[in-house]
Design a protein around this motif. Sequence first.
Motif, PDB file in Angstrom:
ATOM      1  N   ALA A 212      36.812  -0.553  29.866  1.00 51.58           N
ATOM      2  CA  ALA A 212      36.283  -0.053  28.381  1.00 51.58           C
ATOM      3  C   ALA A 212      36.207  -0.908  27.774  1.00 51.58           C
ATOM      4  O   ALA A 212      35.247  -0.974  26.852  1.00 51.58           O
ATOM      5  N   ASP A 213      37.314  -1.982  27.700  1.00 48.75           N
ATOM      6  CA  ASP A 213      37.431  -3.101  26.817  1.00 48.75           C
ATOM      7  C   ASP A 213      35.950  -3.924  26.860  1.00 48.75           C
ATOM      8  O   ASP A 213      35.365  -4.429  26.066  1.00 48.75           O
ATOM      9  N   ASN A 214      35.595  -4.022  28.249  1.00 49.63           N
ATOM     10  CA  ASN A 214      34.621  -5.038  28.259  1.00 49.63           C
ATOM     11  C   ASN A 214      33.212  -4.167  28.187  1.00 49.63           C
ATOM     12  O   ASN A 214      32.293  -5.032  27.836  1.00 49.63           O
ATOM     13  N   GLN A 215      33.131  -2.988  28.153  1.00 50.24           N
ATOM     14  CA  GLN A 215      31.986  -2.384  27.932  1.00 50.24           C
ATOM     15  C   GLN A 215      31.835  -2.389  26.408  1.00 50.24           C
ATOM     16  O   GLN A 215      30.909  -2.662  25.791  1.00 50.24           O
ATOM     17  N   GLN A 216      32.859  -2.417  25.546  1.00 52.26           N
ATOM     18  CA  GLN A 216      32.691  -2.614  24.001  1.00 52.26           C
ATOM     19  C   GLN A 216      32.325  -4.001  23.765  1.00 52.26           C
ATOM     20  O   GLN A 216      31.595  -4.097  22.788  1.00 52.26           O
ATOM     21  N   TYR A 217      32.787  -5.009  24.661  1.00 55.58           N
ATOM     22  CA  TYR A 217      32.524  -6.382  24.192  1.00 55.58           C
ATOM     23  C   TYR A 217      31.309  -6.804  24.394  1.00 55.58           C
ATOM     24  O   TYR A 217      30.493  -7.382  23.704  1.00 55.58           O
ATOM     25  N   SER A 218      30.568  -6.091  25.688  1.00 58.78           N
ATOM     26  CA  SER A 218      29.173  -6.482  25.992  1.00 58.78           C
ATOM     27  C   SER A 218      28.315  -5.624  24.930  1.00 58.78           C
ATOM     28  O   SER A 218      27.277  -6.122  24.513  1.00 58.78           O
ATOM     29  N   PHE A 219      28.673  -4.374  24.557  1.00 61.59           N
ATOM     30  CA  PHE A 219      27.867  -3.908  23.384  1.00 61.59           C
ATOM     31  C   PHE A 219      27.727  -4.592  22.287  1.00 61.59           C
ATOM     32  O   PHE A 219      26.781  -5.080  21.583  1.00 61.59           O
ATOM     33  N   ARG A 228      19.923  -8.990  25.516  1.00 62.10           N
ATOM     34  CA  ARG A 228      20.454  -8.650  26.688  1.00 62.10           C
ATOM     35  C   ARG A 228      20.982  -9.748  27.517  1.00 62.10           C
ATOM     36  O   ARG A 228      20.213 -10.761  27.941  1.00 62.10           O
ATOM     37  N   GLN A 229      22.186  -9.749  27.675  1.00 63.49           N
ATOM     38  CA  GLN A 229      22.907 -10.827  28.581  1.00 63.49           C
ATOM     39  C   GLN A 229      22.613 -10.563  30.232  1.00 63.49           C
ATOM     40  O   GLN A 229      22.344  -9.255  30.590  1.00 63.49           O
ATOM     41  N   PRO A 230      22.172 -11.523  30.956  1.00 59.25           N
ATOM     42  CA  PRO A 230      22.212 -11.247  32.314  1.00 59.25           C
ATOM     43  C   PRO A 230      23.217 -10.362  32.992  1.00 59.25           C
ATOM     44  O   PRO A 230      24.523 -10.467  32.436  1.00 59.25           O
ATOM     45  N   LYS A 231      23.015  -9.656  34.041  1.00 58.52           N
ATOM     46  CA  LYS A 231      24.182  -8.728  34.374  1.00 58.52           C
ATOM     47  C   LYS A 231      25.150  -9.194  34.868  1.00 58.52           C
ATOM     48  O   LYS A 231      26.344  -9.081  34.824  1.00 58.52           O
ATOM     49  N   THR A 232      24.938 -10.656  35.581  1.00 62.26           N
ATOM     50  CA  THR A 232      26.213 -11.552  36.228  1.00 62.26           C
ATOM     51  C   THR A 232      26.859 -11.822  34.894  1.00 62.26           C
ATOM     52  O   THR A 232      28.125 -12.522  35.102  1.00 62.26           O
ATOM     53  N   ALA A 233      26.503 -11.951  33.842  1.00 59.61           N
ATOM     54  CA  ALA A 233      27.191 -12.334  32.757  1.00 59.61           C
ATOM     55  C   ALA A 233      28.488 -11.453  32.112  1.00 59.61           C
ATOM     56  O   ALA A 233      29.452 -11.839  31.432  1.00 59.61           O
ATOM     57  N   ASP A 234      28.199 -10.202  32.683  1.00 55.58           N
ATOM     58  CA  ASP A 234      29.184  -9.178  32.291  1.00 55.58           C
ATOM     59  C   ASP A 234      30.030  -8.595  33.447  1.00 55.58           C
ATOM     60  O   ASP A 234      29.563  -8.913  34.423  1.00 55.58           O
ATOM     61  N   TRP A 235      31.359  -8.157  33.096  1.00 57.74           N
ATOM     62  CA  TRP A 235      32.113  -7.594  34.264  1.00 57.74           C
ATOM     63  C   TRP A 235      31.521  -6.512  34.768  1.00 57.74           C
ATOM     64  O   TRP A 235      30.807  -5.786  34.005  1.00 57.74           O
ATOM     65  N   PRO A 236      32.024  -6.375  36.174  1.00 58.70           N
ATOM     66  CA  PRO A 236      31.588  -4.951  36.611  1.00 58.70           C
ATOM     67  C   PRO A 236      32.121  -4.031  35.911  1.00 58.70           C
ATOM     68  O   PRO A 236      33.128  -3.909  35.426  1.00 58.70           O
ATOM     69  N   GLY A 237      31.379  -2.714  36.051  1.00 53.30           N
ATOM     70  CA  GLY A 237      31.415  -1.830  34.991  1.00 53.30           C
ATOM     71  C   GLY A 237      31.022  -2.077  33.515  1.00 53.30           C
ATOM     72  O   GLY A 237      31.019  -0.803  32.975  1.00 53.30           O
ATOM     73  N   ALA A 238      30.778  -2.911  33.104  1.00 49.45           N
ATOM     74  CA  ALA A 238      30.062  -3.362  31.791  1.00 49.45           C
ATOM     75  C   ALA A 238      28.788  -3.640  31.855  1.00 49.45           C
ATOM     76  O   ALA A 238      28.200  -4.122  30.745  1.00 49.45           O
ATOM     77  N   ARG A 239      28.163  -3.650  32.956  1.00 51.99           N
ATOM     78  CA  ARG A 239      26.755  -4.071  33.139  1.00 51.99           C
ATOM     79  C   ARG A 239      25.778  -2.939  32.832  1.00 51.99           C
ATOM     80  O   ARG A 239      25.315  -2.283  33.547  1.00 51.99           O
ATOM     81  N   ILE A 240      25.773  -2.597  31.352  1.00 53.55           N
ATOM     82  CA  ILE A 240      24.852  -1.511  30.847  1.00 53.55           C
ATOM     83  C   ILE A 240      23.650  -2.119  30.399  1.00 53.55           C
ATOM     84  O   ILE A 240      23.758  -3.098  29.544  1.00 53.55           O
ATOM     85  N   GLU A 241      22.563  -1.291  30.551  1.00 51.19           N
ATOM     86  CA  GLU A 241      21.532  -1.656  29.937  1.00 51.19           C
ATOM     87  C   GLU A 241      21.204  -1.290  28.423  1.00 51.19           C
ATOM     88  O   GLU A 241      20.719  -0.035  28.107  1.00 51.19           O
ATOM     89  N   TRP A 242      21.646  -2.001  27.535  1.00 52.47           N
ATOM     90  CA  TRP A 242      21.758  -1.642  26.156  1.00 52.47           C
ATOM     91  C   TRP A 242      20.345  -1.594  25.590  1.00 52.47           C
ATOM     92  O   TRP A 242      19.675  -2.425  25.985  1.00 52.47           O
ATOM     93  N   THR A 243      20.042  -0.483  24.603  1.00 47.09           N
ATOM     94  CA  THR A 243      18.795  -0.314  24.239  1.00 47.09           C
ATOM     95  C   THR A 243      18.829  -0.582  22.546  1.00 47.09           C
ATOM     96  O   THR A 243      19.752  -0.804  21.990  1.00 47.09           O
ATOM     97  N   THR A 244      17.580  -0.793  22.053  1.00 46.31           N
ATOM     98  CA  THR A 244      17.643  -1.022  20.583  1.00 46.31           C
ATOM     99  C   THR A 244      18.145   0.265  19.844  1.00 46.31           C
ATOM    100  O   THR A 244      18.885   0.205  18.849  1.00 46.31           O
ATOM    101  N   ALA A 245      18.033   1.351  20.320  1.00 47.74           N
ATOM    102  CA  ALA A 245      18.494   2.483  19.842  1.00 47.74           C
ATOM    103  C   ALA A 245      20.169   2.441  19.630  1.00 47.74           C
ATOM    104  O   ALA A 245      20.776   2.728  18.682  1.00 47.74           O
ATOM    105  N   ASP A 246      20.799   2.101  20.725  1.00 48.33           N
ATOM    106  CA  ASP A 246      22.293   1.861  20.735  1.00 48.33           C
ATOM    107  C   ASP A 246      22.465   0.855  19.519  1.00 48.33           C
ATOM    108  O   ASP A 246      23.604   0.945  18.907  1.00 48.33           O
ATOM    109  N   ALA A 247      21.870  -0.443  19.588  1.00 44.28           N
ATOM    110  CA  ALA A 247      22.331  -1.288  18.499  1.00 44.28           C
ATOM    111  C   ALA A 247      21.955  -0.714  16.974  1.00 44.28           C
ATOM    112  O   ALA A 247      22.825  -0.878  16.106  1.00 44.28           O
ATOM    113  N   ASN A 248      21.078   0.110  16.824  1.00 40.32           N
ATOM    114  CA  ASN A 248      20.635   0.621  15.493  1.00 40.32           C
ATOM    115  C   ASN A 248      21.935   1.652  15.281  1.00 40.32           C
ATOM    116  O   ASN A 248      22.132   1.680  14.105  1.00 40.32           O
TER     117      ASN A 248
END
Length: 382
Positions: A212-219, A228-248
């Motif tokens: 949960a903490d790493n998903q928040q940090y990735s977001f 978007r960071q390369p998937k390998t840059a995030d911890w397993p479980g936090a490799r989510i394909e964030w969108t522009t709508a998420d950021a907005n």
Amino acid sequence: MAIVPSTLSTFYKGVPPSFQWPVKFCIYNTVVAFVLGAATGNVSQVDRVWTFLPTMYAAYYALLPLWPSKSPLPLYPFLPETAHPDIAHNFSPRALLMFGLIFIWMCRYVTKLVAQSALYRLDISLSYNTWRRGLFNLKDEDYRWAILRSKMSPLLFQVFNLVFIAFMQNVILFVLAVPVQIAAMQQPAKLHVSDYFLAGLALLDVAAEFVADNQQYSFQTFKHSGVRQPKTADWPGARIEWTTADANRGFITRGLWAWSRHPNFFCEQTFWVIINLIPLVAPEYPGYEPPLPLGSGTPLESLFPIIPSLVISSLFFSSTIFTESVSAAKYPEYKAYQQRVSMFVPFLTPVWGLYLKLLGKKEEIDKLVYGQDLPKGKKKAE
């Protein structure tokens, strides 16, 4: 000058031997936190040691046979000669297990041994999430304290600093280790099924909090950089394909955060409830006499064994209410998020979804909370 030692001596007469050093250490930390907060204007002093103090108290109880009867140095752990011989000479396997779990909790954000950058390599021995959020930077302060400071007079805020920020928070960190003290008193010959079962749940809980903490940090990284960071840059479980709508939108509603508005807080509370239960459900537990005189038959006396759970849950609930008031004022869609997703318990989110569906509001709320550009195949919380 003789008044202070005399007062302390009288005070210690009412404190059981196994609580004398922790109480002394707690008082010392309270004074230091208040003085530093008042002198620097930064009251996040307890925040910086939040990860470590429960572990230190737990270590004290798990390792009681190691401590001398008198402290050779200021604040050095000691166990008075008046302590029961069993706890002074025998290690409790249950207390050692609990200390191990709390130590893992402390290190839950420790990076991989093979890090991807110098930043990661620096924190092999640190609580990673605390470090990367800047709490070890003496200039950084929790934004909530700044908001409270703006709403109070300087004198009232210093009273709040002394009573709650410095004193109450230090007491809470001490109270979290009381279950380890109970385990140390039990002196079981071996661990039982309940110990292994609850220990397994505690480890799963720590893993979920880590995710949960790493998903928040990735977001937050994506939100502020727009890249978007390369998937390998995030911890397993936090490799989510964030969108522009998420950021907005401004706040995270994906991953575990689609099921709980504060999955990390939920895991944190659950972890300490599990720690609290370990000695209470053990076969050796016949009941527990409070270490301090509370008055026979009082409600506080009967509730004492579960006070750690009650205290940590109350703290997180009140803190979350304030945090969400800030978020709701900042982000227009946050009130919809509050309607759609449970504050803590993820199993309640489907219930909220069903309720909104019956009201005919689910589709509208889902659009605000989850957006319209989720990658195909990604499920929303039903």
